[in-house]
Enzyme design. Structure first.
Site, PDB file in Angstrom:
ATOM      1  N   HIS A 130      35.201  27.082 -16.723  1.00  0.00           N
ATOM      2  CA  HIS A 130      33.761  27.025 -16.483  1.00  0.00           C
ATOM      3  C   HIS A 130      33.474  26.834 -14.998  1.00  0.00           C
ATOM      4  O   HIS A 130      34.362  26.455 -14.224  1.00  0.00           O
ATOM      5  CB  HIS A 130      33.103  25.919 -17.310  1.00  0.00           C
ATOM      6  CG  HIS A 130      33.669  24.555 -17.035  1.00  0.00           C
ATOM      7  ND1 HIS A 130      34.902  24.149 -17.517  1.00  0.00           N
ATOM      8  CD2 HIS A 130      33.194  23.512 -16.310  1.00  0.00           C
ATOM      9  CE1 HIS A 130      35.146  22.920 -17.111  1.00  0.00           C
ATOM     10  NE2 HIS A 130      34.130  22.501 -16.367  1.00  0.00           N
TER      11      HIS A 130
ATOM     12  N   ARG B 171      28.366  13.791 -19.173  1.00  0.00           N
ATOM     13  CA  ARG B 171      29.533  14.524 -19.710  1.00  0.00           C
ATOM     14  C   ARG B 171      30.516  13.585 -20.388  1.00  0.00           C
ATOM     15  O   ARG B 171      30.821  12.509 -19.883  1.00  0.00           O
ATOM     16  CB  ARG B 171      30.243  15.275 -18.582  1.00  0.00           C
ATOM     17  CG  ARG B 171      31.233  16.299 -19.104  1.00  0.00           C
ATOM     18  CD  ARG B 171      31.974  17.002 -17.977  1.00  0.00           C
ATOM     19  NE  ARG B 171      33.123  16.223 -17.557  1.00  0.00           N
ATOM     20  CZ  ARG B 171      34.000  16.632 -16.649  1.00  0.00           C
ATOM     21  NH1 ARG B 171      33.860  17.805 -16.057  1.00  0.00           N
ATOM     22  NH2 ARG B 171      35.028  15.879 -16.305  1.00  0.00           N
TER      23      ARG B 171
ATOM     24  N   ASP C 167      39.015  21.387 -17.238  1.00  0.00           N
ATOM     25  CA  ASP C 167      38.940  19.966 -16.855  1.00  0.00           C
ATOM     26  C   ASP C 167      40.270  19.224 -17.015  1.00  0.00           C
ATOM     27  O   ASP C 167      40.990  19.406 -17.992  1.00  0.00           O
ATOM     28  CB  ASP C 167      37.857  19.262 -17.694  1.00  0.00           C
ATOM     29  CG  ASP C 167      36.458  19.745 -17.317  1.00  0.00           C
ATOM     30  OD1 ASP C 167      36.236  20.041 -16.130  1.00  0.00           O
ATOM     31  OD2 ASP C 167      35.599  19.840 -18.209  1.00  0.00           O
TER      32      ASP C 167
ATOM     33  N   HIS D 208      37.272  26.485 -13.241  1.00  0.00           N
ATOM     34  CA  HIS D 208      38.299  25.488 -13.549  1.00  0.00           C
ATOM     35  C   HIS D 208      38.257  25.095 -15.019  1.00  0.00           C
ATOM     36  O   HIS D 208      37.321  25.404 -15.750  1.00  0.00           O
ATOM     37  CB  HIS D 208      38.121  24.230 -12.689  1.00  0.00           C
ATOM     38  CG  HIS D 208      36.861  23.461 -12.992  1.00  0.00           C
ATOM     39  ND1 HIS D 208      35.619  23.907 -12.619  1.00  0.00           N
ATOM     40  CD2 HIS D 208      36.663  22.298 -13.647  1.00  0.00           C
ATOM     41  CE1 HIS D 208      34.696  23.048 -13.021  1.00  0.00           C
ATOM     42  NE2 HIS D 208      35.295  22.068 -13.652  1.00  0.00           N
TER      43      HIS D 208
HETATM   44  C1  SIN Z   1      31.746  20.523 -14.884  1.00  0.00           C
HETATM   45  O1  SIN Z   1      32.104  19.903 -15.885  1.00  0.00           O
HETATM   46  O2  SIN Z   1      32.538  21.095 -14.158  1.00  0.00           O
HETATM   47  C2  SIN Z   1      30.272  20.611 -14.574  1.00  0.00           C
HETATM   48  C3  SIN Z   1      29.621  21.768 -15.235  1.00  0.00           C
HETATM   49  C4  SIN Z   1      28.150  21.801 -14.936  1.00  0.00           C
HETATM   50  O3  SIN Z   1      27.634  20.892 -14.281  1.00  0.00           O
HETATM   51  O4  SIN Z   1      27.483  22.738 -15.367  1.00  0.00           O
END
Ligand code: SIN
Length: 299
Positions: free
Chosen positions: A265, A280, A108, A106
């Site tokens: 990612h 994040r 974000d 996906h």
């Molecule tokens: C995400 O932002 O989708 C999480 C990525 C991760 O935890 O490695």
């Protein structure tokens, strides 16, 4: 010339895979950064789509102020936040939990009219093995389609929604998985639909990128889900081709900073029984557009 071998004066940039991804050296994000260093970081980010910093020791305020060099910060509607820092989302999986966040490909926040420009993930606590993150290059995903598929997709827009991923999943997780992922909360943003071009022109590089993802993209505008499904399913498989990807092995204090406009990612969920805890920050982006008159390939 391959952009990814470009020269840098103030930082080191070491690609980790052929498709995308580079480790940046010579930068301490706890210090204030000169305009020269920041401009090279920005160039490395645009050229490599995802960049990684190792061994960083930064506070939440320092993470936010580094991210603010790239744009305004987004406050997420669904994901739990670090106490006192609304702009920092907690991406965590506890030892008793089976599900993790972001386990399929996906980009974000595509459920918003203005999806995220970039996301910056900082490792705070890692499992002894596993928990890597994979990234995929959406310029390559677009460029490797046939001319026929490209011209069909160029006229299409797709609908993106968070309803299934966040709202329904938060409910499910609460029942089956306990707190943590269950900390995902309901938001009215789950009721909103955003429509975006299926092929997006990157506002800075001018390159075209495939912009549908298996988490938030539901169907093509003006078509039913059933009509859209075969093509979307082909595109989701295409995006996942291994040669478009890189895989990042986390270490304490590592940071990954990716460009959601041209990369997707996926967080690997292969460390059951162990804790993984990340902070994040997501940077607000602009409204995706498609401009056929701009270059479609890297120089
Ligand atoms: C995400 O932002 O989708 C999480 C990525 C991760 O935890 O490695």
């Amino acid at each position: 010339m391959n952009h990814r071998n470009a020269e840098y004066r103030y930082i080191s940039v070491s690609p980790i895979a052929g498709a995308l991804g580079a480790e940046i050296g010579g930068v301490n994000l706890a210090e204030s950064l000169s305009s020269e260093v920041l401009s090279e970081i920005r160039r490395a980010y645009l050229e490599n789509l995802v960049i990684f910093f190792r061994d960083q020791d930064i506070t939440p305020d320092q993470q936010k102020s580094f991210a603010r060099h790239f744009g305004e910060l987004h406050i997420n509607d669904f994901i739990p936040k670090l106490a006192g820092h609304d702009e920092i989302q907690i991406i965590a999986k506890e030892p008793h939990q089976k599900k993790n966040a972001g386990s399929t490909w996906h980009s974000d926040v595509t459920y918003k009219r203005k999806p995220a420009l970039g996301s910056m993930l900082y490792a705070k606590e890692l499992p002894p093995f596993g928990g890597d993150t994979m990234f995929a290059n959406m310029y390559l995903a677009y460029e490797t389609l046939s001319d026929g598929m490209k011209s069909m997709l160029q006229g299409l827009r797709a609908e993106h929604s968070a309803a299934e991923n966040f709202a329904r999943r938060a409910e499910e997780a609460k029942k089956t998985d306990g707190p943590g992922l269950g900390g995902f909360q309901y938001s009215e943003a789950a009721e909103q639909l955003a429509t975006h071009p299926v092929i997006r022109t990157h506002p800075e590089s001018g390159r075209h990128a495939l912009f549908v993802n298996s988490v938030f993209t539901k169907k093509f505008e003006g078509m039913t889900e059933a009509e859209s499904a075969p093509i979307l399913s082909f595109l989701f498989d295409h995006i996942a081709r291994p040669e478009f990807s890189c895989r990042f092995r986390w270490s304490d204090g590592a940071i990954a900073f990716w460009d959601n406009r041209c990369a997707q990612h996926l967080a690997l969920n292969d460390y059951h029984g162990h804790r993984r805890f990340m902070n994040r920050v997501t940077i607000l982006g602009d409204e995706p557009f498609m401009d056929l008159s701009r270059n479609t390939k890297a120089a």
